[in-house]
Design a protein around this motif. Structure first.
Motif, PDB file in Angstrom:
ATOM      1  N   GLU A  19     -36.276  -0.093 -12.280  1.00 23.93           N
ATOM      2  CA  GLU A  19     -36.833   0.862 -11.723  1.00 23.93           C
ATOM      3  C   GLU A  19     -38.545   0.571 -12.094  1.00 23.93           C
ATOM      4  OE1 GLU A  19     -35.686   3.475 -10.278  1.00 23.93           O
ATOM      5  OE2 GLU A  19     -33.537   2.708 -10.586  1.00 23.93           O
ATOM      6  N   GLU A  20     -39.328   1.486 -11.430  1.00 24.63           N
ATOM      7  CA  GLU A  20     -40.645   1.795 -11.691  1.00 24.63           C
ATOM      8  C   GLU A  20     -41.506   0.038 -11.125  1.00 24.63           C
ATOM      9  OE1 GLU A  20     -41.390   3.625 -15.108  1.00 24.63           O
ATOM     10  OE2 GLU A  20     -41.139   5.405 -14.077  1.00 24.63           O
ATOM     11  N   GLY A  21     -40.822  -0.762 -10.341  1.00 23.89           N
ATOM     12  CA  GLY A  21     -41.697  -1.954  -9.945  1.00 23.89           C
ATOM     13  C   GLY A  21     -41.159  -3.196 -11.127  1.00 23.89           C
ATOM     14  N   TYR A  22     -40.446  -2.829 -11.829  1.00 20.08           N
ATOM     15  CA  TYR A  22     -40.163  -3.841 -12.988  1.00 20.08           C
ATOM     16  C   TYR A  22     -38.832  -4.817 -12.274  1.00 20.08           C
ATOM     17  CZ  TYR A  22     -42.819  -1.732 -16.681  1.00 20.08           C
ATOM     18  OH  TYR A  22     -43.922  -1.536 -17.465  1.00 20.08           O
ATOM     19  N   ALA A  23     -38.778  -6.015 -12.425  1.00 19.37           N
ATOM     20  CA  ALA A  23     -37.585  -6.795 -12.147  1.00 19.37           C
ATOM     21  C   ALA A  23     -37.330  -8.020 -13.517  1.00 19.37           C
ATOM     22  CB  ALA A  23     -38.228  -7.669 -10.668  1.00 19.37           C
ATOM     23  N   LEU A  24     -36.269  -8.343 -13.454  1.00 16.47           N
ATOM     24  CA  LEU A  24     -35.866  -9.335 -14.545  1.00 16.47           C
ATOM     25  C   LEU A  24     -35.506 -10.522 -13.680  1.00 16.47           C
ATOM     26  CD1 LEU A  24     -35.588  -9.567 -17.789  1.00 16.47           C
ATOM     27  CD2 LEU A  24     -33.152  -8.962 -17.186  1.00 16.47           C
ATOM     28  N   LYS A  25     -36.356 -11.734 -14.093  1.00 15.92           N
ATOM     29  CA  LYS A  25     -35.994 -12.904 -13.528  1.00 15.92           C
ATOM     30  C   LYS A  25     -35.445 -14.030 -14.457  1.00 15.92           C
ATOM     31  CE  LYS A  25     -38.599 -16.394 -10.694  1.00 15.92           C
ATOM     32  NZ  LYS A  25     -39.875 -16.654  -9.925  1.00 15.92           N
ATOM     33  N   ALA A  26     -34.355 -14.706 -13.994  1.00 12.52           N
ATOM     34  CA  ALA A  26     -34.000 -15.741 -15.026  1.00 12.52           C
ATOM     35  C   ALA A  26     -34.621 -17.028 -14.433  1.00 12.52           C
ATOM     36  CB  ALA A  26     -32.731 -16.119 -14.771  1.00 12.52           C
ATOM     37  N   VAL A  27     -35.390 -17.920 -15.468  1.00 15.82           N
ATOM     38  CA  VAL A  27     -36.185 -18.850 -14.949  1.00 15.82           C
ATOM     39  C   VAL A  27     -35.538 -20.180 -15.570  1.00 15.82           C
ATOM     40  CG1 VAL A  27     -38.430 -17.511 -15.141  1.00 15.82           C
ATOM     41  CG2 VAL A  27     -37.826 -18.734 -17.167  1.00 15.82           C
ATOM     42  N   ASP A  28     -34.570 -20.210 -16.461  1.00 16.12           N
ATOM     43  CA  ASP A  28     -34.002 -21.309 -17.186  1.00 16.12           C
ATOM     44  C   ASP A  28     -32.736 -20.872 -17.720  1.00 16.12           C
ATOM     45  OD1 ASP A  28     -33.561 -24.045 -17.728  1.00 16.12           O
ATOM     46  OD2 ASP A  28     -35.084 -24.197 -19.048  1.00 16.12           O
ATOM     47  N   VAL A  29     -31.750 -22.012 -17.463  1.00 15.56           N
ATOM     48  CA  VAL A  29     -30.298 -21.730 -18.112  1.00 15.56           C
ATOM     49  C   VAL A  29     -29.983 -22.962 -18.668  1.00 15.56           C
ATOM     50  CG1 VAL A  29     -27.998 -21.266 -17.765  1.00 15.56           C
ATOM     51  CG2 VAL A  29     -29.617 -19.905 -16.463  1.00 15.56           C
ATOM     52  N   ASP A  30     -29.483 -22.900 -20.014  1.00 14.39           N
ATOM     53  CA  ASP A  30     -28.785 -23.908 -20.627  1.00 14.39           C
ATOM     54  C   ASP A  30     -27.435 -23.687 -20.534  1.00 14.39           C
ATOM     55  OD1 ASP A  30     -27.675 -25.755 -22.333  1.00 14.39           O
ATOM     56  OD2 ASP A  30     -29.231 -25.684 -23.778  1.00 14.39           O
ATOM     57  N   ALA A  31     -26.700 -24.248 -19.665  1.00 15.00           N
ATOM     58  CA  ALA A  31     -25.264 -23.671 -19.458  1.00 15.00           C
ATOM     59  C   ALA A  31     -24.238 -24.008 -20.860  1.00 15.00           C
ATOM     60  CB  ALA A  31     -24.747 -24.234 -18.142  1.00 15.00           C
ATOM     61  N   GLU A  32     -24.417 -25.269 -21.333  1.00 19.90           N
ATOM     62  CA  GLU A  32     -23.864 -25.743 -22.365  1.00 19.90           C
ATOM     63  C   GLU A  32     -23.923 -24.960 -23.837  1.00 19.90           C
ATOM     64  OE1 GLU A  32     -23.537 -29.725 -25.289  1.00 19.90           O
ATOM     65  OE2 GLU A  32     -24.526 -29.883 -23.487  1.00 19.90           O
ATOM     66  N   SER A  33     -25.325 -24.518 -23.898  1.00 19.29           N
ATOM     67  CA  SER A  33     -25.434 -23.760 -25.048  1.00 19.29           C
ATOM     68  C   SER A  33     -25.506 -22.040 -24.641  1.00 19.29           C
ATOM     69  CB  SER A  33     -26.764 -23.985 -25.701  1.00 19.29           C
ATOM     70  OG  SER A  33     -26.956 -25.252 -26.298  1.00 19.29           O
ATOM     71  N   ALA A  34     -25.242 -21.776 -23.523  1.00 14.91           N
ATOM     72  CA  ALA A  34     -25.141 -20.361 -22.837  1.00 14.91           C
ATOM     73  C   ALA A  34     -26.285 -19.687 -23.422  1.00 14.91           C
ATOM     74  CB  ALA A  34     -23.875 -19.892 -23.601  1.00 14.91           C
ATOM     75  N   ILE A  35     -27.614 -20.207 -22.916  1.00 10.27           N
ATOM     76  CA  ILE A  35     -28.700 -19.662 -23.284  1.00 10.27           C
ATOM     77  C   ILE A  35     -29.756 -19.526 -22.082  1.00 10.27           C
ATOM     78  CG2 ILE A  35     -31.204 -19.898 -24.441  1.00 10.27           C
ATOM     79  CD1 ILE A  35     -29.567 -21.613 -26.478  1.00 10.27           C
ATOM     80  N   VAL A  36     -30.309 -18.407 -22.049  1.00  9.30           N
ATOM     81  CA  VAL A  36     -30.749 -18.077 -20.717  1.00  9.30           C
ATOM     82  C   VAL A  36     -32.360 -17.527 -21.251  1.00  9.30           C
ATOM     83  CG1 VAL A  36     -31.157 -16.536 -18.860  1.00  9.30           C
ATOM     84  CG2 VAL A  36     -28.811 -17.246 -19.286  1.00  9.30           C
ATOM     85  N   LEU A  37     -33.402 -18.154 -20.251  1.00  9.96           N
ATOM     86  CA  LEU A  37     -34.728 -17.693 -20.573  1.00  9.96           C
ATOM     87  C   LEU A  37     -35.145 -16.820 -19.332  1.00  9.96           C
ATOM     88  CD1 LEU A  37     -37.436 -17.830 -22.057  1.00  9.96           C
ATOM     89  CD2 LEU A  37     -37.725 -19.847 -20.628  1.00  9.96           C
ATOM     90  N   PHE A  38     -35.395 -15.419 -19.909  1.00  7.05           N
ATOM     91  CA  PHE A  38     -35.970 -14.578 -18.955  1.00  7.05           C
ATOM     92  C   PHE A  38     -37.627 -14.310 -18.981  1.00  7.05           C
ATOM     93  CE2 PHE A  38     -31.585 -12.958 -19.677  1.00  7.05           C
ATOM     94  CZ  PHE A  38     -30.966 -13.148 -18.488  1.00  7.05           C
ATOM     95  N   VAL A  39     -37.923 -13.751 -17.565  1.00  4.11           N
ATOM     96  CA  VAL A  39     -39.323 -13.338 -17.680  1.00  4.11           C
ATOM     97  C   VAL A  39     -39.227 -12.029 -16.976  1.00  4.11           C
ATOM     98  CG1 VAL A  39     -40.395 -15.462 -17.718  1.00  4.11           C
ATOM     99  CG2 VAL A  39     -39.942 -14.420 -15.407  1.00  4.11           C
ATOM    100  N   LEU A  40     -40.279 -11.085 -17.628  1.00  9.81           N
ATOM    101  CA  LEU A  40     -40.108  -9.731 -16.988  1.00  9.81           C
ATOM    102  C   LEU A  40     -41.240  -9.535 -16.089  1.00  9.81           C
ATOM    103  CD1 LEU A  40     -38.782  -6.719 -16.952  1.00  9.81           C
ATOM    104  CD2 LEU A  40     -40.473  -6.301 -18.828  1.00  9.81           C
ATOM    105  N   LEU A  41     -41.168  -9.239 -14.815  1.00  4.54           N
ATOM    106  CA  LEU A  41     -42.076  -8.959 -13.838  1.00  4.54           C
ATOM    107  C   LEU A  41     -42.365  -7.472 -13.423  1.00  4.54           C
ATOM    108  CD1 LEU A  41     -40.633 -11.373 -11.058  1.00  4.54           C
ATOM    109  CD2 LEU A  41     -42.493 -11.707 -12.980  1.00  4.54           C
ATOM    110  N   LYS A  42     -43.557  -7.127 -13.419  1.00  6.93           N
ATOM    111  CA  LYS A  42     -44.043  -5.840 -12.897  1.00  6.93           C
ATOM    112  C   LYS A  42     -44.930  -5.801 -11.584  1.00  6.93           C
ATOM    113  CE  LYS A  42     -45.477  -1.226 -13.314  1.00  6.93           C
ATOM    114  NZ  LYS A  42     -44.537  -0.182 -12.967  1.00  6.93           N
TER     115      LYS A  42
END
Length: 700
Positions: free
Chosen positions: A653-676
């Motif tokens: 909401e309000e112009g925010y969006a969550l973006k996945a920029v990297d994934v480590d499938a083996e370790s099940a880890i995701v790096l997110f960035v928040l956009l406005k």
């Protein structure tokens, strides 16, 4: 006409001044005559007096008259102050002068206001050393002493000169000391004088004379008589012991002094050799001490004996009376002593009304099978048939067995198996305590609602509930009931009774209003039975927030009218209220949070103690004045699922969006960035499976 000054011109004026000379005769000087000293010779102990006659022909008063003795001036005074005539001679004198040994010359001088008299030679006088006899300056004792025979008595004296001191008793010399220095103590001590009166004298003498110190010394008898013998008990009972003895044979034996348990009981004449102690406590030890005393008061060390009164509770069946209290034992197997003490001290609270004057504490050391206790009671205005005998045992008050009431003698009796504290009492009626609702507040409810009535009673009783005089079915012996009535007015009563009587009823007047009396309708209508204080809730007003899933709401609005005809809403009479309520996050693992409703919308109010998001502490936004709208609350089983791949975004909401920029499938880890609005505002820490991505935004 010629002027006077012109007439005088050239005239010599002769002024003759005649001097008148007055001859003043000069005053005559004073004279001194008959100057003398009263002693032409004397000693250093004598006092010398000087006198002289002052004469002035002009009757002038002397300004001073002095005698000069070996160069030392001494001013004389008027012998007769009333003599004011100095023309025929006035005597001046000085008295009380003392001198050291030697020969002295003297003369007199005087003066008046105008002149000085010629000195008058007086002559000489001689002073020799005085001879002074010694004198006592201190002695001890200062009063006439009195001493028990065999006791040392000291005497002491000091003189002002060196002396020889002689000590005498009844004119017989007993001691002497020579050349005792001045102001030094001379001493004498005697401890062997017999009983009697003595004159003790200390005489100090030297070549100049003597002086004495004298005492009257009394030596008293201090030897006590012998003690009594054969002290023993001649007889004894429960309250008495009789002792006898043999008196001493001393000639000066006078009487005996009796002590019982160290308390004096007075004197007995020497003709009596027994003492009967009465008024004693049964089964109690007593010690008698007999002191023999002579005619001058000497007391021996005493002779003692210890014995015991008989117990008041022997074996067998024993009936004891203590004033108005009767204690009747059955089968006493071991004798002992029984006591009764009346006291106003209550050992513990009790449910009966005490009608005896005291609590009777009854104790015994005897062993017995059973005992009947009888104590008095006060009739007053009580129902005497209800009087009971209570005894306190095992930590509580209990009724005695086989209680009998003697209404003629006002006594109540009963059987017990052990002794304790007893009281006469009348059972109190049970007392109802109303717990809820408060009857003074005139309880009200609405049709269909339940209202609980609750009481408690201080005794075991039979309880019955009534509504408008009709028993409430199923309410027997219950301390609380729950009623749900149709609209109307009802009288609610609760009764409680037992053998002690009936309690005062618990009563209420219950008003039951129609179902929607105080809330429920969307429109308040004065034509219906509706309260002038009326509240709208989400159930009656759709403009308020209501969470159907959680079944919670937070908004209400209440109107306060003065009457049903009141058509004005004054300040403070319309009250809107929204309070925080606790609900679960849609994602249950996050626990709960507080929300509040406003105008049918829900707003975030606070993180609370039940919030279970890591690194999020309780925080109340409402207390800071913030009302925050909830934009998204998803994550439950029924919520829509979102898939995010690398490079794609999850719109918020309000112009925010969550973006996945990297994934480590083996370790099940995701790096997110928040956009406005397309701009990156946060690069968070890598998030593992089951972990939370948290972004903190400052508000305000």
């Amino acid at each position: 006409m010629r002027l006077l000054k012109d007439a005088l011109t050239g005239i010599t004026v002769l002024i003759i001044i005649t001097a008148i000379i007055t001859l003043i005769a000069m005053a005559a000087a004073p004279t001194l005559t008959d100057g003398n000293v009263d002693l032409s010779s004397g000693t250093t102990a004598d006092l010398f007096n000087f006198s002289v006659v002052f004469t002035d022909a002009d009757n002038d008063t002397a300004t001073y008259v002095k005698v000069i003795i070996d160069g030392t001036e001494h001013e004389l005074s008027e012998t007769d102050p009333n003599d004011i005539n100095t023309t025929d001679g006035k005597e001046y004198s000085i008295t009380g002068l003392s001198f050291t040994s030697g020969t002295y010359s003297y003369n007199f001088t005087a003066a008046d206001a105008n002149d000085t008299a010629s000195p008058l030679e007086g002559g000489t006088f001689t002073v020799t050393e005085a001879v002074v006899a010694p004198s006592v300056i201190e002695y001890f004792p200062s009063d006439n002493p009195s001493t028990p025979n065999g006791t040392a008595q000291e005497f002491a004296v000091r003189f002002d000169h060196e002396v020889d001191v002689t000590w005498e008793i009844n004119d017989i010399e007993v001691h002497n000391e020579t050349l005792v220095p001045a102001e030094t103590w001379a001493n004498y001590t005697n401890s062997t004088a017999g009983v009697g009166e003595y004159t003790v004298r200390a005489s100090g003498s030297n070549e100049n004379g003597s002086d004495i110190a004298e005492w009257t010394w009394t030596v008293t008898d201090s030897t006590p008589p012998a003690s009594v013998t054969n002290l023993s008990v001649a007889g004894r009972g429960m309250t008495w012991i009789n002792w006898t003895w043999d008196n001493p044979s001393d000639d000066d034996f006078d009487h005996n002094e009796i002590h019982l348990n160290e308390t004096s009981k007075g004197d007995l004449p020497k003709s009596q050799n027994y003492y009967n102690a009465t008024g004693l406590v049964p089964d109690t030890n007593y010690i008698i001490t007999v002191y023999a005393i002579d005619s001058v008061g000497n007391k021996d060390t005493g002779m003692s004996d210890e014995n015991t009164t008989l117990p008041n509770t022997p074996t067998g069946d024993v009936n004891l009376t203590f004033g108005n209290v009767a204690v009747n034992f059955t089968d006493v197997t071991v004798a002992g002593n029984t006591t009764v003490v009346g006291s106003i001290t209550n050992p513990a609270n009790h449910y009966f009304a005490k009608v005896s004057d005291y609590y009777y504490y009854i104790e015994t050391t005897a062993d017995f099978s059973s005992v009947n206790i009888s104590i008095p009671y006060n009739a007053g205005d009580i129902d005497e048939s209800l009087v009971k005998l209570y005894h306190y045992s095992a930590g509580s008050w209990n009724e005695a067995a086989n209680i009998s009431v003697d209404t003629t003698n006002k006594k109540v009796s009963g059987d017990v198996s052990s002794l304790s504290t007893f009281a006469a009492g009348v059972p109190q009626r049970p007392i109802i305590t109303i717990n809820k609702p408060d009857p003074d507040e005139m309880p009200e409810t609405s049709e269909g609602d339940e209202l609980e009535f609750n009481i408690s009673v201080d005794q075991i009783v039979t309880i019955q509930w009534y509504v408008n005089g009709t028993k409430v079915s199923g309410s027997h012996d219950k301390e609380n009931i729950t009623l749900s009535k149709s609209a109307g007015t009802y009288i609610i009563n609760a009764t409680a009774s037992n053998d002690n009587g009936s309690a005062d009823n618990a009563s209420w007047i219950l008003t039951v209003h129609p179902k929607f009396y105080s809330t429920g309708y969307r429109i308040w209508d004065a034509n219906y039975d509706m309260s002038t204080t009326y509240t709208w809730t989400p159930q009656s007003f759709s403009g308020f927030f209501y969470d159907l899933e959680e079944d919670v709401s937070s908004e209400t609005m209440t109107i306060h009218l003065d009457s049903k005809t009141d058509r004005f809403i004054d300040e403070g009479e319309l009250e809107y209220k929204s309070v925080p309520v606790s609900v679960y996050f849609d994602y249950d693992s996050w626990g709960k949070y507080n929300l509040t409703g406003f105008m049918a919308e829900k707003y975030f109010a606070a993180y609370i103690d039940d919030t279970e998001i890591d690194d999020v502490d309780p925080e109340d936004l409402l207390s800071h004045g913030y009302l925050s709208k909830i934009l998204i609350d998803e994550g439950g089983e029924s919520s829509e699922k979102h898939r995010v791949t690398i490079g794609t975004t999850l719109p918020l909401e309000e112009g925010y969006a969550l973006k996945a920029v990297d994934v480590d499938a083996e370790s099940a880890i995701v790096l997110f960035v928040l956009l406005k609005d397309g701009e990156e505002v946060d690069t968070g820490e890598p998030v593992g499976s089951g972990e939370d991505y948290i972004y903190t935004q400052k508000i305000g």
